[in-house]
Design a protein around this motif. Structure first.
Motif, PDB file in Angstrom:
ATOM      1  N   LEU A   1      -4.449   1.169   6.742  1.00 25.36           N
ATOM      2  CA  LEU A   1      -5.223   2.214   6.065  1.00 25.36           C
ATOM      3  C   LEU A   1      -5.636   3.301   7.053  1.00 25.36           C
ATOM      4  CD1 LEU A   1      -7.624   0.201   3.700  1.00 25.36           C
ATOM      5  CD2 LEU A   1      -5.662   1.594   3.025  1.00 25.36           C
ATOM      6  N   GLN A   2      -6.151   2.877   8.173  1.00 33.86           N
ATOM      7  CA  GLN A   2      -6.577   3.827   9.204  1.00 33.86           C
ATOM      8  C   GLN A   2      -5.430   4.751   9.599  1.00 33.86           C
ATOM      9  OE1 GLN A   2      -8.670   2.278  12.863  1.00 33.86           O
ATOM     10  NE2 GLN A   2      -6.733   2.861  13.826  1.00 33.86           N
ATOM     11  N   GLU A   3      -4.254   4.171   9.847  1.00 32.13           N
ATOM     12  CA  GLU A   3      -3.109   4.958  10.274  1.00 32.13           C
ATOM     13  C   GLU A   3      -2.524   5.789   9.128  1.00 32.13           C
ATOM     14  OE1 GLU A   3      -1.822   5.000  13.780  1.00 32.13           O
ATOM     15  OE2 GLU A   3      -3.967   4.656  13.485  1.00 32.13           O
ATOM     16  N   ALA A   4      -2.559   5.240   7.917  1.00 31.37           N
ATOM     17  CA  ALA A   4      -2.045   5.991   6.769  1.00 31.37           C
ATOM     18  C   ALA A   4      -2.845   7.262   6.539  1.00 31.37           C
ATOM     19  CB  ALA A   4      -2.068   5.111   5.510  1.00 31.37           C
ATOM     20  N   PHE A   5      -4.165   7.166   6.639  1.00 28.45           N
ATOM     21  CA  PHE A   5      -4.995   8.353   6.444  1.00 28.45           C
ATOM     22  C   PHE A   5      -4.845   9.330   7.621  1.00 28.45           C
ATOM     23  CE2 PHE A   5      -7.773   5.559   3.627  1.00 28.45           C
ATOM     24  CZ  PHE A   5      -7.270   6.119   2.470  1.00 28.45           C
ATOM     25  N   ARG A   6      -4.609   8.800   8.799  1.00 28.60           N
ATOM     26  CA  ARG A   6      -4.428   9.674   9.968  1.00 28.60           C
ATOM     27  C   ARG A   6      -3.105  10.433   9.880  1.00 28.60           C
ATOM     28  NH1 ARG A   6      -2.055   9.492  15.063  1.00 28.60           N
ATOM     29  NH2 ARG A   6      -1.235   7.384  14.696  1.00 28.60           N
ATOM     30  N   LEU A   7      -2.037   9.732   9.484  1.00 27.84           N
ATOM     31  CA  LEU A   7      -0.707  10.328   9.447  1.00 27.84           C
ATOM     32  C   LEU A   7      -0.363  10.937   8.095  1.00 27.84           C
ATOM     33  CD1 LEU A   7       1.206   7.490  11.344  1.00 27.84           C
ATOM     34  CD2 LEU A   7       0.457   9.692  12.274  1.00 27.84           C
ATOM     35  N   GLN A   8      -1.184  10.626   7.075  1.00 25.34           N
ATOM     36  CA  GLN A   8      -0.940  11.133   5.717  1.00 25.34           C
ATOM     37  C   GLN A   8       0.382  10.608   5.142  1.00 25.34           C
ATOM     38  OE1 GLN A   8      -3.451  13.699   4.200  1.00 25.34           O
ATOM     39  NE2 GLN A   8      -4.348  12.271   5.663  1.00 25.34           N
ATOM     40  N   LEU A   9       0.644   9.320   5.357  1.00 29.02           N
ATOM     41  CA  LEU A   9       1.868   8.720   4.819  1.00 29.02           C
ATOM     42  C   LEU A   9       1.786   7.200   4.908  1.00 29.02           C
ATOM     43  CD1 LEU A   9       3.596   7.618   7.514  1.00 29.02           C
ATOM     44  CD2 LEU A   9       4.111  10.049   7.735  1.00 29.02           C
ATOM     45  N   THR A  10       2.643   6.555   4.138  1.00 27.59           N
ATOM     46  CA  THR A  10       2.927   5.130   4.269  1.00 27.59           C
ATOM     47  C   THR A  10       4.438   4.955   4.152  1.00 27.59           C
ATOM     48  OG1 THR A  10       2.515   4.876   1.884  1.00 27.59           O
ATOM     49  CG2 THR A  10       0.749   4.198   3.391  1.00 27.59           C
ATOM     50  N   GLY A  11       4.905   3.745   4.403  1.00 31.27           N
ATOM     51  CA  GLY A  11       6.328   3.465   4.252  1.00 31.27           C
ATOM     52  C   GLY A  11       7.017   3.257   5.581  1.00 31.27           C
TER      53      GLY A  11
ATOM     54  N   LEU B   1       0.832  -1.195   0.000  1.00 31.09           N
ATOM     55  CA  LEU B   1       0.000   0.000   0.000  1.00 31.09           C
ATOM     56  C   LEU B   1       0.870   1.249   0.000  1.00 31.09           C
ATOM     57  CD1 LEU B   1      -1.469   0.681   3.525  1.00 31.09           C
ATOM     58  CD2 LEU B   1      -0.197  -1.401   3.078  1.00 31.09           C
ATOM     59  N   THR B   2       0.425   2.243  -0.755  1.00 31.17           N
ATOM     60  CA  THR B   2       1.187   3.475  -0.944  1.00 31.17           C
ATOM     61  C   THR B   2       0.249   4.670  -0.852  1.00 31.17           C
ATOM     62  OG1 THR B   2       2.618   2.274  -2.486  1.00 31.17           O
ATOM     63  CG2 THR B   2       2.832   4.677  -2.421  1.00 31.17           C
ATOM     64  N   PHE B   3       0.550   5.581   0.047  1.00 32.04           N
ATOM     65  CA  PHE B   3      -0.224   6.813   0.189  1.00 32.04           C
ATOM     66  C   PHE B   3       0.234   7.825  -0.860  1.00 32.04           C
ATOM     67  CE2 PHE B   3      -1.171  10.979   1.986  1.00 32.04           C
ATOM     68  CZ  PHE B   3      -2.504  10.819   2.340  1.00 32.04           C
ATOM     69  N   ASP B   4      -0.723   8.594  -1.385  1.00 36.59           N
ATOM     70  CA  ASP B   4      -0.443   9.620  -2.387  1.00 36.59           C
ATOM     71  C   ASP B   4       0.372   9.050  -3.552  1.00 36.59           C
ATOM     72  OD1 ASP B   4      -0.412  12.095  -3.634  1.00 36.59           O
ATOM     73  OD2 ASP B   4       1.304  12.823  -2.485  1.00 36.59           O
ATOM     74  N   PRO B   5      -0.178   8.043  -4.249  1.00 37.59           N
ATOM     75  CA  PRO B   5       0.590   7.379  -5.303  1.00 37.59           C
ATOM     76  C   PRO B   5       0.840   8.279  -6.502  1.00 37.59           C
ATOM     77  CG  PRO B   5      -1.698   6.652  -5.346  1.00 37.59           C
ATOM     78  CD  PRO B   5      -1.544   7.494  -4.115  1.00 37.59           C
ATOM     79  N   LYS B   6       2.026   8.143  -7.063  1.00 42.13           N
ATOM     80  CA  LYS B   6       2.392   8.828  -8.297  1.00 42.13           C
ATOM     81  C   LYS B   6       3.668   8.188  -8.821  1.00 42.13           C
ATOM     82  CE  LYS B   6       4.399  12.607  -5.506  1.00 42.13           C
ATOM     83  NZ  LYS B   6       3.662  12.264  -4.273  1.00 42.13           N
ATOM     84  N   PRO B   7       3.883   8.233 -10.134  1.00 43.48           N
ATOM     85  CA  PRO B   7       5.086   7.606 -10.706  1.00 43.48           C
ATOM     86  C   PRO B   7       6.362   8.175 -10.098  1.00 43.48           C
ATOM     87  CG  PRO B   7       3.516   8.150 -12.444  1.00 43.48           C
ATOM     88  CD  PRO B   7       2.992   8.778 -11.186  1.00 43.48           C
ATOM     89  N   GLY B   8       7.337   7.296  -9.924  1.00 43.90           N
ATOM     90  CA  GLY B   8       8.636   7.725  -9.427  1.00 43.90           C
ATOM     91  C   GLY B   8       8.896   7.429  -7.969  1.00 43.90           C
ATOM     92  N   LEU B   9       7.877   6.956  -7.238  1.00 47.24           N
ATOM     93  CA  LEU B   9       8.091   6.626  -5.831  1.00 47.24           C
ATOM     94  C   LEU B   9       8.966   5.375  -5.705  1.00 47.24           C
ATOM     95  CD1 LEU B   9       4.527   7.175  -4.291  1.00 47.24           C
ATOM     96  CD2 LEU B   9       6.434   8.789  -4.446  1.00 47.24           C
ATOM     97  N   THR B  10       9.655   5.266  -4.577  1.00 50.49           N
ATOM     98  CA  THR B  10      10.500   4.105  -4.328  1.00 50.49           C
ATOM     99  C   THR B  10       9.958   3.319  -3.137  1.00 50.49           C
ATOM    100  OG1 THR B  10      11.970   5.589  -3.091  1.00 50.49           O
ATOM    101  CG2 THR B  10      12.602   5.037  -5.348  1.00 50.49           C
ATOM    102  N   ASP B  11      10.569   2.161  -2.881  1.00 48.15           N
ATOM    103  CA  ASP B  11       9.954   1.191  -1.977  1.00 48.15           C
ATOM    104  C   ASP B  11       9.868   1.641  -0.523  1.00 48.15           C
ATOM    105  OD1 ASP B  11       9.413  -0.552  -4.011  1.00 48.15           O
ATOM    106  OD2 ASP B  11      11.209  -1.773  -3.725  1.00 48.15           O
ATOM    107  N   GLU B  12      10.676   2.614  -0.115  1.00 48.53           N
ATOM    108  CA  GLU B  12      10.574   3.048   1.279  1.00 48.53           C
ATOM    109  C   GLU B  12       9.275   3.810   1.536  1.00 48.53           C
ATOM    110  OE1 GLU B  12      11.620   6.952  -0.368  1.00 48.53           O
ATOM    111  OE2 GLU B  12      12.247   4.909  -0.828  1.00 48.53           O
ATOM    112  N   ARG B  13       8.538   4.127   0.473  1.00 47.41           N
ATOM    113  CA  ARG B  13       7.253   4.812   0.617  1.00 47.41           C
ATOM    114  C   ARG B  13       6.078   3.822   0.733  1.00 47.41           C
ATOM    115  NH1 ARG B  13       7.167  10.090  -1.484  1.00 47.41           N
ATOM    116  NH2 ARG B  13       4.950  10.042  -0.976  1.00 47.41           N
ATOM    117  N   ARG B  14       6.362   2.533   0.750  1.00 46.95           N
ATOM    118  CA  ARG B  14       5.296   1.531   0.773  1.00 46.95           C
ATOM    119  C   ARG B  14       5.340   0.711   2.062  1.00 46.95           C
ATOM    120  NH1 ARG B  14       5.055   2.141  -4.671  1.00 46.95           N
ATOM    121  NH2 ARG B  14       7.035   1.931  -5.772  1.00 46.95           N
TER     122      ARG B  14
END
Length: 254
Positions: free
Chosen positions: A232-242, A195-208
């Motif tokens: 998902l709950q925490e990703a939306f709360r913190l506005q990030l994944t990885g 899972l990746t928050f704010d997906p867009k081309p060019g992201l690397t694996d530390e964002r997942r």
């Protein structure tokens, strides 16, 4: 007392561990070699793993089955045109084919919370066996929590990062990629989830974030969905994944 009785063979301390793992331990031996049954079992496992790598998604059948979720299902392709090219050029499996880009652009998608992508990865067999029961549970739980969902996307010759481009085109806040993991000699049907928050081309694996080894003999569907819902709950709360998103506690996933 004969010599065998006088000097009995000591018990194999590894044998009891076989009940806890599919790893090849305590195989026994015949002379200086392993027993024939173990040699044949190894060859069979290797054949299953090789077949899994070259397995393919039956996208038409899957799309028909998954229409029960009440949303459109789109079949997409990457720039890897065939399996050998996919294996030799990982970069091409991370980029959508131009026709697939145009298809998603034409949808003029409204913003949604989550986009789910099904990619064959290195074992389409894993998706065939595990994706549908996973989605059955996830759709129900996601709906209970009020998450809006994008159309379901099936991707042939896809790598994990293909979800970033798809998520961006579908205007999703977060993308979830279900993908066939690299087959092992005891796990040719293992499905992974990224899972990746704010997906867009060019992201690397530390964002997942990754949930791995989803299969009947590994992490159960129920536990995998619960882990995903927490993340998902925490990703939306913190506005990030990885790497900054940790599964430190389990709240509200009943």
């Amino acid at each position: 007392m004969n010599e065998i009785q006088k000097y009995p063979t000591p018990p194999d301390e590894w044998a009891s561990l076989k009940t806890f793992t599919d790893a090849r331990i305590a195989l026994g031996k015949t002379g200086v070699s392993i027993p024939l049954r173990e040699s044949l079992a190894f060859k069979l496992a290797h054949a299953h793993a090789k077949d899994a790598v070259y397995s393919s998604l039956d996208t038409q059948a899957l799309a028909t089955r998954w229409q029960k979720y009440g949303m459109p299902v789109y079949t997409l392709k990457t720039q890897a045109l065939h399996r050998d090219q996919y294996l030799q050029r990982p970069d091409l499996g991370r980029k959508l084919h131009e026709e697939s880009v145009q298809l998603l652009e034409a949808l003029h998608a409204n913003p949604v919370d989550v986009a789910v992508v099904i990619a064959d990865g290195l074992s389409a067999t894993a998706l065939t066996e595990n994706a549908e029961p996973f989605l059955d549970r996830f759709w129900t739980k996601a709906g209970e929590r009020g998450y809006s969902l994008a159309p379901l996307c099936l991707v042939e010759q896809g790598r994990v990062a293909i979800g970033d481009e798809i998520g961006k085109l579908l205007r999703a806040r977060l993308v979830v990629v279900l993908i066939g993991e690299r087959p092992g000699l005891s796990s040719f049907n293992s499905m992974g989830l990224y899972l990746t928050f704010d997906p867009k081309p060019g992201l690397t694996d530390e964002r997942r974030n990754c949930i791995s080894n989803i299969r009947p003999q590994g992490l159960s569907i129920e536990l995998a969905v619960d882990k995903l819902l927490y993340l998902l709950q925490e990703a939306f709360r913190l506005q990030l994944t990885g790497v900054l998103l940790k599964e430190n506690e389990r709240k509200g996933i009943n």
